[in-house]
Motif scaffolding. Structure first.
Motif, PDB file in Angstrom:
ATOM      1  N   LEU A  18       0.959  -1.351   0.061  1.00 34.53           N
ATOM      2  CA  LEU A  18      -0.103   0.006   0.033  1.00 34.53           C
ATOM      3  C   LEU A  18       0.759   1.099   0.042  1.00 34.53           C
ATOM      4  O   LEU A  18       1.945   1.166   0.501  1.00 34.53           O
ATOM      5  N   ARG A  19       0.310   2.373  -0.651  1.00 31.61           N
ATOM      6  CA  ARG A  19       0.940   3.551  -0.411  1.00 31.61           C
ATOM      7  C   ARG A  19      -0.340   4.420   0.102  1.00 31.61           C
ATOM      8  O   ARG A  19      -1.344   4.621  -0.434  1.00 31.61           O
ATOM      9  N   LEU A  71      -3.092  16.483  -3.030  1.00 37.07           N
ATOM     10  CA  LEU A  71      -2.160  15.428  -2.811  1.00 37.07           C
ATOM     11  C   LEU A  71      -2.271  14.268  -3.566  1.00 37.07           C
ATOM     12  O   LEU A  71      -1.262  13.673  -4.025  1.00 37.07           O
ATOM     13  N   THR A  72      -3.661  13.880  -3.364  1.00 36.43           N
ATOM     14  CA  THR A  72      -4.118  12.507  -4.203  1.00 36.43           C
ATOM     15  C   THR A  72      -3.668  12.716  -5.645  1.00 36.43           C
ATOM     16  O   THR A  72      -3.352  11.745  -6.443  1.00 36.43           O
ATOM     17  N   PRO A  81       0.139   6.269  -7.289  1.00 34.68           N
ATOM     18  CA  PRO A  81      -0.944   6.508  -6.765  1.00 34.68           C
ATOM     19  C   PRO A  81      -1.250   6.029  -5.367  1.00 34.68           C
ATOM     20  O   PRO A  81      -0.471   4.944  -4.907  1.00 34.68           O
ATOM     21  N   LEU A  82      -2.021   6.883  -4.521  1.00 37.48           N
ATOM     22  CA  LEU A  82      -2.243   6.623  -2.920  1.00 37.48           C
ATOM     23  C   LEU A  82      -3.445   5.379  -3.000  1.00 37.48           C
ATOM     24  O   LEU A  82      -4.463   5.426  -3.851  1.00 37.48           O
ATOM     25  N   ASP A  83      -3.292   4.614  -1.965  1.00 35.78           N
ATOM     26  CA  ASP A  83      -4.370   3.565  -1.958  1.00 35.78           C
ATOM     27  C   ASP A  83      -5.550   4.067  -0.784  1.00 35.78           C
ATOM     28  O   ASP A  83      -6.544   3.770  -0.614  1.00 35.78           O
ATOM     29  N   MET A 159      -9.681  -0.256   4.927  1.00 35.03           N
ATOM     30  CA  MET A 159     -10.671   0.268   3.938  1.00 35.03           C
ATOM     31  C   MET A 159      -9.894   0.307   2.707  1.00 35.03           C
ATOM     32  O   MET A 159     -10.459   0.138   1.665  1.00 35.03           O
ATOM     33  N   ALA A 160      -8.501   0.313   2.659  1.00 35.94           N
ATOM     34  CA  ALA A 160      -7.853   0.085   1.365  1.00 35.94           C
ATOM     35  C   ALA A 160      -7.973  -1.277   0.698  1.00 35.94           C
ATOM     36  O   ALA A 160      -7.990  -1.517  -0.395  1.00 35.94           O
ATOM     37  N   LEU A 161      -8.004  -2.456   1.734  1.00 37.37           N
ATOM     38  CA  LEU A 161      -7.756  -3.531   1.360  1.00 37.37           C
ATOM     39  C   LEU A 161      -9.213  -4.661   1.294  1.00 37.37           C
ATOM     40  O   LEU A 161      -9.330  -5.484   0.691  1.00 37.37           O
TER      41      LEU A 161
END
Ligand SMILES: Nc1c(NC[C@H](O)[C@H](O)[C@H](O)CO)[nH]c(=O)[nH]c1=O
Ligand SMILES: CC(=O)[C@@H](O)COP(=O)(O)O
Length: 167
Positions: A18-19, A71-72, A81-83, A159-161
């Motif tokens: 993740l980022r 930022l995103t 890209p951010l996750d 929440m990202a995963l």
């Protein structure tokens, strides 16, 4: 055992790919610093790599929604890209209506950003009536409350995963 908090995590999450972006306000800096520290420690506990945690700041909480969007988008343009993004701010009631307006507008705009950006935007904003309330929630008062920055890190990874489908 404390009632408040995220509760037991429902599964093991591997954050190593993740980022994550952290965008923090500089108002109430000593409290913010501990929240950011707790957040980073929790991200790392899920395996998120230090080099994949992007930390930037903006002047105050009012700047968090637009700053999080910029930022995103910047990270997307850089093909990194951010996750998830974690905006962090500490709003403390003063003697005018300033607090109420900022709390309301920032909360609504951060919620909306989830849908606009298509990545999780965590609610890392404390909205406190006193400095002491904020310090307690940043884990700065011994024996009181835990550092809520840790919860925000955990929420970002989950929440990202959680609904990701690997094909
Ligand atoms: N009073 C607090 C502020 N106020 C500053 C604003 O957020 C903003 O930076 C300024 O009005 C310029 O647009 N910010 C916080 O984060 N916390 C406060 O308690
Ligand atoms: C940052 C301001 O505009 C300031 O005057 C707000 O005052 P208060 O925090 O006492 O409501």
């Amino acid at each position: 055992m404390a009632v408040k908090g995220l509760g037991q995590i429902d599964q093991q999450y591997d954050g190593s790919k993740l980022r994550i972006g952290i965008l923090h306000a500089r108002w109430n800096d000593s409290i913010i610093s501990n929240l950011v520290k707790g957040c980073i420690e929790r991200l790392k506990s899920f395996g998120v790599l230090e080099e994949n945690i992007v930390v930037e700041s903006v002047p105050g909480s009012f700047e968090l929604p637009y700053g999080a969007k910029l930022l995103t988008e910047k990270q997307q343009k850089l093909e990194k890209p951010l996750d998830a993004v974690i905006p962090i701010g500490v709003l403390i009631k003063g003697s005018t209506m300033h607090f109420e307006y900022i709390c309301d507008s920032v909360t609504h705009q951060l919620m909306k950003l989830n849908f606009d950006l298509g990545i999780p935007v965590i609610f890392g904003v404390l909205t406190c009536m006193t400095e002491e309330q904020a310090e307690a929630r940043a884990g700065l008062i011994e024996g009181k409350m835990h550092n809520h920055g840790e919860d925000w890190g955990a929420a970002a990874v989950e929440m990202a995963l959680k609904f990701r489908v690997e094909i």
